[in-house]
Design a protein around this motif. Structure first.
Motif, PDB file in Angstrom:
ATOM      1  N   VAL A   1       0.826  -1.205   0.000  1.00 50.94           N
ATOM      2  CA  VAL A   1       0.000   0.000   0.000  1.00 50.94           C
ATOM      3  C   VAL A   1       0.860   1.255   0.000  1.00 50.94           C
ATOM      4  CG1 VAL A   1      -1.915   1.187   1.107  1.00 50.94           C
ATOM      5  CG2 VAL A   1      -1.692  -1.288   1.366  1.00 50.94           C
ATOM      6  N   VAL A   2       0.489   2.192  -0.881  1.00 50.90           N
ATOM      7  CA  VAL A   2       1.114   3.514  -0.949  1.00 50.90           C
ATOM      8  C   VAL A   2       0.157   4.502  -0.279  1.00 50.90           C
ATOM      9  CG1 VAL A   2       2.094   5.291  -2.431  1.00 50.90           C
ATOM     10  CG2 VAL A   2       2.184   2.874  -3.135  1.00 50.90           C
ATOM     11  N   ILE A   3       0.613   5.115   0.799  1.00 46.86           N
ATOM     12  CA  ILE A   3      -0.206   6.062   1.551  1.00 46.86           C
ATOM     13  C   ILE A   3       0.164   7.469   1.095  1.00 46.86           C
ATOM     14  CG2 ILE A   3      -0.883   6.875   3.844  1.00 46.86           C
ATOM     15  CD1 ILE A   3       0.351   4.186   4.914  1.00 46.86           C
ATOM     16  N   ASN A   4      -0.660   8.044   0.242  1.00 46.86           N
ATOM     17  CA  ASN A   4      -0.397   9.415  -0.206  1.00 46.86           C
ATOM     18  C   ASN A   4      -0.920  10.405   0.824  1.00 46.86           C
ATOM     19  OD1 ASN A   4      -2.357  11.638  -1.904  1.00 46.86           O
ATOM     20  ND2 ASN A   4      -0.148  11.852  -2.029  1.00 46.86           N
ATOM     21  N   TRP A   5      -0.134  11.462   1.057  1.00 49.08           N
ATOM     22  CA  TRP A   5      -0.559  12.522   1.972  1.00 49.08           C
ATOM     23  C   TRP A   5      -0.061  13.859   1.442  1.00 49.08           C
ATOM     24  CZ3 TRP A   5       3.184  15.468   4.577  1.00 49.08           C
ATOM     25  CH2 TRP A   5       4.492  14.981   4.523  1.00 49.08           C
TER      26      TRP A   5
ATOM     27  N   ILE B   1       4.274   2.289   2.349  1.00 47.47           N
ATOM     28  CA  ILE B   1       5.147   3.445   2.247  1.00 47.47           C
ATOM     29  C   ILE B   1       4.281   4.693   2.201  1.00 47.47           C
ATOM     30  CG2 ILE B   1       5.249   3.272  -0.280  1.00 47.47           C
ATOM     31  CD1 ILE B   1       8.042   4.505  -0.153  1.00 47.47           C
ATOM     32  N   ALA B   2       4.694   5.741   2.892  1.00 45.86           N
ATOM     33  CA  ALA B   2       3.984   7.019   2.888  1.00 45.86           C
ATOM     34  C   ALA B   2       4.743   8.001   2.006  1.00 45.86           C
ATOM     35  CB  ALA B   2       3.863   7.567   4.306  1.00 45.86           C
TER      36      ALA B   2
ATOM     37  N   THR C   1       9.305   2.287  -7.864  1.00 48.46           N
ATOM     38  CA  THR C   1      10.688   1.906  -7.568  1.00 48.46           C
ATOM     39  C   THR C   1      10.770   1.183  -6.232  1.00 48.46           C
ATOM     40  OG1 THR C   1      11.585   3.770  -8.841  1.00 48.46           O
ATOM     41  CG2 THR C   1      13.013   2.791  -7.166  1.00 48.46           C
ATOM     42  N   HIS C   2      10.043   1.694  -5.249  1.00 48.06           N
ATOM     43  CA  HIS C   2      10.082   1.101  -3.911  1.00 48.06           C
ATOM     44  C   HIS C   2       9.575  -0.338  -3.913  1.00 48.06           C
ATOM     45  CE1 HIS C   2       9.925   1.063   0.505  1.00 48.06           C
ATOM     46  NE2 HIS C   2       8.764   0.448   0.383  1.00 48.06           N
TER      47      HIS C   2
END
Length: 252
Positions: free
Chosen positions: A32-36, A55-56, A76-77
């Motif tokens: 999960v990519v946590i966008n903020w 990852i945030a 990439t991550h």
């Protein structure tokens, strides 16, 4: 594709529906990519809670260059393309007593909502669709509102932006379907409780609960369950749809 195999981007993922969606996907094994944008402490705490599968990343979704950088960093991550997007980013406070009235609301108020809700979704879809198309699999879930059908409180700017997002959902479904990408919307009512609904008086929550068949106000966690459905294999033949999740308040 099973949810456990997906790489999921949740915009506005640090709070409310976004955070509930992040946790729901993580519980199913997804990365999960946590966008903020402004909630860095909450986003980083949530990523730490989940561990290596999260990852945030900071980005304002209204800015295309920032979104492109977000997507590149995430891919990439995790070593692969984003497969699933939840367009949830929002900057709004639900307080009927303090809302702008039709006689004095400005275009700037509407434009601000369109910028985050519609431009943001467009930027994210355009930035992630090539990777989805290359893998012949993609899931886009846009977050809407039941105020289309039941404008009990006329939040003119918010509802107009979400109505435009519903139209974009349906037209995008037609364009992206041949590449194996589905685009759907999950629409809720007032949720108990998010940062956006924190200013809502308890009497309003109680009133809405009494009007639903379930006699309750939907929680962010219950709402996130429906988001998972549109990312799951069970919805593989569903696209361009709007599912209302509000305890049965709206039934048409």
């Amino acid at each position: 594709m099973k949810i456990a195999d997906q790489i999921v981007l949740v915009t506005g993922g640090a709070r409310g529906v976004g955070a509930a969606s992040v946790r729901a996907f993580a519980q199913e094994g997804a990365r999960v990519v946590i966008n903020w944008r402004n909630s860095g402490d909450a986003a980083n705490a949530l990523a730490a809670e989940i561990g290596e599968r999260a990852i945030a990343i900071q980005a304002g979704v209204a800015d295309r260059a920032s979104v492109d950088a977000l997507v590149a960093q995430a891919q990439t991550h995790f070593g692969g393309a984003i497969t699933t997007v939840v367009n949830n980013a929002l900057d709004y406070s639900f307080n009927g007593d303090a809302r702008a009235q039709m006689t004095d609301i400005s275009w700037d108020d509407l434009a601000a909502q369109f910028s985050t809700v519609v431009r943001g979704a467009l930027n994210v879809i355009q930035a992630t669709a090539p990777g989805m198309a290359a893998g012949r699999f993609g899931r886009v879930v846009n977050i809407g509102t039941n105020l289309f059908q039941n404008p009990v409180v006329p939040y003119h700017d918010y509802t107009a932006a979400k109505a435009a997002l519903l139209s974009l959902t349906r037209t995008a479904a037609g364009d992206l379907g041949p590449d194996g990408i589905t685009v759907n919307m999950v629409s809720g009512g007032l949720l108990r409780t998010t940062d956006a609904s924190a200013a809502t008086p308890d009497a309003v929550f109680d009133l809405i609960a009494g009007m639903t068949p379930l006699r309750s106000v939907t929680t962010p966690q219950e709402f996130a369950d429906a988001v998972l459905f549109f990312a799951s294999p069970w919805s593989r033949a569903v696209t361009g749809q709007n599912l209302v999740v509000d305890g049965g308040l709206v039934r048409d």
